[in-house]
Design an enzyme around this catalytic site. Structure first.
Site, PDB file in Angstrom:
ATOM      1  N   ARG A 234       0.845  -1.187   0.000  1.00 53.35           N
ATOM      2  CA  ARG A 234       0.000   0.000   0.000  1.00 53.35           C
ATOM      3  C   ARG A 234       0.890   1.249   0.000  1.00 53.35           C
ATOM      4  O   ARG A 234       1.946   1.270   0.634  1.00 53.35           O
ATOM      5  CB  ARG A 234      -0.913   0.030   1.227  1.00 53.35           C
ATOM      6  CG  ARG A 234      -2.054  -0.972   1.182  1.00 53.35           C
ATOM      7  CD  ARG A 234      -3.107  -0.587   0.154  1.00 53.35           C
ATOM      8  NE  ARG A 234      -4.247  -1.492   0.138  1.00 53.35           N
ATOM      9  CZ  ARG A 234      -4.362  -2.542  -0.653  1.00 53.35           C
ATOM     10  NH1 ARG A 234      -3.371  -2.848  -1.497  1.00 53.35           N
ATOM     11  NH2 ARG A 234      -5.436  -3.298  -0.621  1.00 53.35           N
ATOM     12  N   GLU A 263      -4.332   7.426  -5.424  1.00 54.24           N
ATOM     13  CA  GLU A 263      -4.510   6.698  -6.690  1.00 54.24           C
ATOM     14  C   GLU A 263      -5.871   7.014  -7.282  1.00 54.24           C
ATOM     15  O   GLU A 263      -6.855   7.090  -6.525  1.00 54.24           O
ATOM     16  CB  GLU A 263      -4.386   5.187  -6.454  1.00 54.24           C
ATOM     17  CG  GLU A 263      -3.027   4.768  -5.938  1.00 54.24           C
ATOM     18  CD  GLU A 263      -2.947   3.284  -5.578  1.00 54.24           C
ATOM     19  OE1 GLU A 263      -1.839   2.811  -5.307  1.00 54.24           O
ATOM     20  OE2 GLU A 263      -4.001   2.610  -5.554  1.00 54.24           O
ATOM     21  N   HIS A 282      -0.814   0.045  -9.887  1.00 51.15           N
ATOM     22  CA  HIS A 282      -1.555  -0.807  -8.951  1.00 51.15           C
ATOM     23  C   HIS A 282      -2.197  -1.995  -9.689  1.00 51.15           C
ATOM     24  O   HIS A 282      -3.405  -2.244  -9.554  1.00 51.15           O
ATOM     25  CB  HIS A 282      -2.634   0.002  -8.219  1.00 51.15           C
ATOM     26  CG  HIS A 282      -3.052  -0.627  -6.916  1.00 51.15           C
ATOM     27  ND1 HIS A 282      -3.395   0.105  -5.807  1.00 51.15           N
ATOM     28  CD2 HIS A 282      -3.189  -1.941  -6.548  1.00 51.15           C
ATOM     29  CE1 HIS A 282      -3.725  -0.703  -4.816  1.00 51.15           C
ATOM     30  NE2 HIS A 282      -3.601  -1.952  -5.245  1.00 51.15           N
TER      31      HIS A 282
END
Length: 316
Positions: A234, A263, A282
């Site tokens: 993360r 994000e 991601h």
């Protein structure tokens, strides 16, 4: 029964659909609801399934019928667990669906750093090999993984999968974990020892009060000169400003990042200015097989909840 998906486009596409959920009732799929839109879209929901939508007292204030929240994810920091307990809402996550995918992507990033495949491919595509005086132009330095020490922060399912791959490459494996663990071929050490001894530090712990900003100016300073930092966990576990400084000063040899604090990436993300920094958006968890498995787990969670035997419960 009505099932509302609040951010379906973060999981489904033409290859992976949410059709499996239709067996339980009406499915209303929203691509990606904005925070201020959520409350009005879930007023008549019996079940909500989401990935990263923030579900709290404000967004759930009109959801009087809501009995269940299912997650297209392992992490559940986007859910107000205390509010759900107060309202009797069961929350279930989808653990261990992405173990192999994230471990695979971790090494894809590590190999991208050490083998420079992208750079050498571009060298060839630009026609430079055709003009090279030798058959093996040493344009970009390459390094072997065998014999290097990899430090794994968090030895859960993903961390263990990473350890197995590292051992197959002939690497020395050390790890740091909050609780005592045993893993054949690997040694548990303190976080300080891990930072000081590792050629590669890779993060595989959840984001919580203990891990938030764990990797900062102090942590990066403890790492070896020229070491590689890898984060597929993360974005909140690292201070991006401190990582930028450690990279641009030359103290770290590189970073491979799949997650950021904000994000999608912000327009002015400072890591775009970083030296030797590989960033992917991601997608470590996102192979087709992985998302298909995730959808099956989410469906089975709902089935078990409706049968009165909920599984993968984080609240309820």
């Amino acid at each position: 029964m009505k099932i509302v998906l609040t951010d379906a486009q973060t999981v489904v596409d033409e290859a992976v659909t949410a059709d499996i959920l239709k067996q339980f009732g009406e499915v209303e799929a929203h691509g990606l609801l904005r925070y201020e839109e959520v409350a009005d879209k879930v007023t008549d929901a019996d079940l909500i399934v989401c990935n990263k939508t923030l579900l709290n007292e404000y967004t759930l204030r009109k959801a009087d019928r809501l009995r269940y929240i299912g997650l297209f994810a392992t992490g559940y920091n986007n859910i107000d667990i205390e509010y759900c307990r107060k309202k009797g809402i069961t929350v279930c996550n989808a653990g261990s669906y992405s173990t192999n995918a994230v471990a695979q992507h971790t090494f894809a990033l590590i190999l991208a750093h050490y083998n420079k495949v992208s750079s050498y491919n571009q060298y060839v595509q630009d026609g430079k090999w055709k003009r090279s005086p030798t058959f093996s132009p040493f344009v970009y330095p390459l390094n072997e993984l065998a014999g290097k020490t990899i430090g794994i922060v968090g030895l859960g399912a993903i961390g263990q999968a990473v350890a197995k791959i590292a051992l197959a490459f002939g690497m020395n494996v050390i790890f740091h974990n909050r609780s005592l663990r045993e893993f054949d071929g690997a040694k548990q050490v303190t976080l300080t020892e891990l930072l000081q001894q590792s050629d590669i530090v890779t993060v595989h712990c959840p984001l919580n009060a203990d891990s938030e900003n764990m990797f900062n100016k102090v942590s990066f300073a403890l790492m070896k000169q020229g070491a590689l930092f890898v984060n597929t966990a993360r974005g909140g576990v690292m201070q991006e400003e401190d990582l930028l400084s450690a990279l641009n000063s030359g103290h770290l040899g590189g970073a491979c990042i799949d997650t950021l604090r904000v994000e999608p990436m912000e327009e002015n993300c400072i890591l775009m200015q970083a030296k030797n920094c590989i960033i992917t958006p991601h997608i470590a968890w996102a192979p087709v097989e992985t998302r298909s498995r995730l959808m099956r787990i989410v469906a089975e969670n709902i089935r078990q909840f409706l049968n009165g035997t909920p599984q993968n419960v984080v609240s309820g």
